[in-house]
Design a protein around this motif. Structure first.
Motif, PDB file in Angstrom:
ATOM      1  N   SER A 137       3.020  -4.391  -4.480  1.00  0.00           N
ATOM      2  CA  SER A 137       1.657  -4.010  -4.841  1.00  0.00           C
ATOM      3  C   SER A 137       0.628  -4.713  -3.973  1.00  0.00           C
ATOM      4  N   ALA A 138       0.904  -5.952  -3.634  1.00  0.00           N
ATOM      5  CA  ALA A 138      -0.013  -6.692  -2.762  1.00  0.00           C
ATOM      6  C   ALA A 138      -0.070  -6.056  -1.373  1.00  0.00           C
ATOM      7  N   VAL A 139       1.081  -5.605  -0.867  1.00  0.00           N
ATOM      8  CA  VAL A 139       1.110  -4.944   0.437  1.00  0.00           C
ATOM      9  C   VAL A 139       0.360  -3.615   0.366  1.00  0.00           C
ATOM     10  N   VAL A 140       0.542  -2.866  -0.731  1.00  0.00           N
ATOM     11  CA  VAL A 140      -0.171  -1.598  -0.908  1.00  0.00           C
ATOM     12  C   VAL A 140      -1.677  -1.841  -0.936  1.00  0.00           C
ATOM     13  N   ALA A 141      -2.102  -2.893  -1.626  1.00  0.00           N
ATOM     14  CA  ALA A 141      -3.532  -3.208  -1.688  1.00  0.00           C
ATOM     15  C   ALA A 141      -4.072  -3.524  -0.298  1.00  0.00           C
ATOM     16  N   ARG A 142      -3.284  -4.229   0.502  1.00  0.00           N
ATOM     17  CA  ARG A 142      -3.704  -4.508   1.876  1.00  0.00           C
ATOM     18  C   ARG A 142      -3.785  -3.222   2.682  1.00  0.00           C
ATOM     19  N   LEU A 143      -2.830  -2.332   2.457  1.00  0.00           N
ATOM     20  CA  LEU A 143      -2.850  -1.043   3.149  1.00  0.00           C
ATOM     21  C   LEU A 143      -4.073  -0.235   2.755  1.00  0.00           C
ATOM     22  N   ALA A 144      -4.400  -0.251   1.464  1.00  0.00           N
ATOM     23  CA  ALA A 144      -5.563   0.503   0.978  1.00  0.00           C
ATOM     24  C   ALA A 144      -6.853   0.004   1.626  1.00  0.00           C
ATOM     25  N   GLY A 145      -6.917  -1.292   1.913  1.00  0.00           N
ATOM     26  CA  GLY A 145      -8.119  -1.860   2.510  1.00  0.00           C
ATOM     27  C   GLY A 145      -8.117  -1.875   4.022  1.00  0.00           C
ATOM     28  N   SER A 146      -7.042  -1.366   4.619  1.00  0.00           N
ATOM     29  CA  SER A 146      -6.928  -1.403   6.075  1.00  0.00           C
ATOM     30  C   SER A 146      -7.835  -0.357   6.715  1.00  0.00           C
TER      31      SER A 146
END
Length: 280
Positions: A36-45
């Motif tokens: 989920s943390a990686v997905v959140a980073r992806l969402a903010g990329s």
């Protein structure tokens, strides 16, 4: 020395197995939080942009990879169900998600397919006609629309695929992803281009001459190097419309399209080929 009840070894074994399960649950939870943390980073990329997070082709490729390595008593369909929830949780992190589905009522087969694929938490809105469901998608009210799979018995109102507003809206998935020979089929339409999964079928709509027979259309497709895995032919007024399912992921600039003898040839999208479920 007191007598040890005969059930003590069994109880000790059960306790040990439950402790092992608890440790596995903690490890799985750790990985879910990490994912989920990686997905959140992806969402903010910034590289990702602000487009829709819906990527059915990517999801299908992940599921096929997991199923290829799967073993043990856990059924394949359950693996897909678990990862579908993981996918939807990831989409929820990236923004709101809702579904428009054409179905007679919330308990009908197509509504059930939508719930099973997108999860019970996703907001699902039932519409009485395909046009209403597509209007909700076109107007930005929902993220995707779930519509009945095309059939030659479709009347003008039911033949939503003949009037799809491409390329703005495209077919991006087929439901269910785990084959169910006895159940209804549906297509998912989204406001994004279909993405390739590695094993796909493209939906190609052509308008043939009014008197064109099925055999003539099938042969013309084959001669162009686009043999149809399935072909639906319907008459709409003076038009003969044919919807062909072409093996592979077909791009609009594919030279084989120019070899077709008809001016109107439209790619409606593509979907990942469903996987086989558990054998009895």
């Amino acid at each position: 020395m007191p007598d040890i009840p005969p059930t003590a070894p069994a109880e000790a074994e059960i306790a040990a197995l439950r402790a092992e399960i608890d440790a596995i649950d903690d490890a799985m939870h750790d990985l879910l939080m990490r994912r989920s943390a990686v997905v959140a980073r992806l969402a903010g990329s910034r590289a990702k942009g602000s487009g829709s997070p819906v990527r059915p082709g990517r999801e299908a490729a992940v599921l096929r990879r997991l199923l290829a390595r799967h073993a043990g008593p856990l059924p394949r369909a359950r693996v897909v169900r678990i990862w579908r929830e993981v996918f939807m949780a990831s989409i929820a992190i990236q923004g709101e998600f809702s579904v428009a589905v054409h179905a007679p009522n919330p308990q009908s087969g197509h509504a059930r397919l939508a719930r099973e694929h997108f999860g019970p938490i996703a907001a699902i809105r039932v519409h009485p006609t395909p046009a209403r469901a597509l209007a909700a998608l076109s107007g930005g009210e929902v993220s995707v629309a779930v519509l009945p799979a095309p059939a030659e018995t479709d009347g003008e109102e039911a033949a939503w695929w003949a009037h799809l507003d491409v390329p703005r809206l495209q077919v991006v998935a087929r439901l269910p992803f785990v084959t169910d020979p006895g159940g209804p089929g549906a297509l998912v339409v989204g406001p994004v281009p279909a993405d390739a999964s590695g094993e796909d079928r493209t939906l190609l709509l052509v308008e043939a001459e009014p008197s064109a027979a099925r055999g003539r259309i099938a042969q013309a497709l084959a001669d162009a190097g686009l043999p149809a895995a399935a072909l639906l032919v319907t008459r709409a007024g003076e038009e003969t419309l044919a919807l062909a399912e072409i093996e592979g992921f077909l791009h609009p600039e594919d030279a084989r399209l120019a070899a077709l003898p008809w001016a109107r040839r439209t790619i409606l999208g593509a979907y990942a080929v469903p996987v086989v479920g558990d054998t009895p």
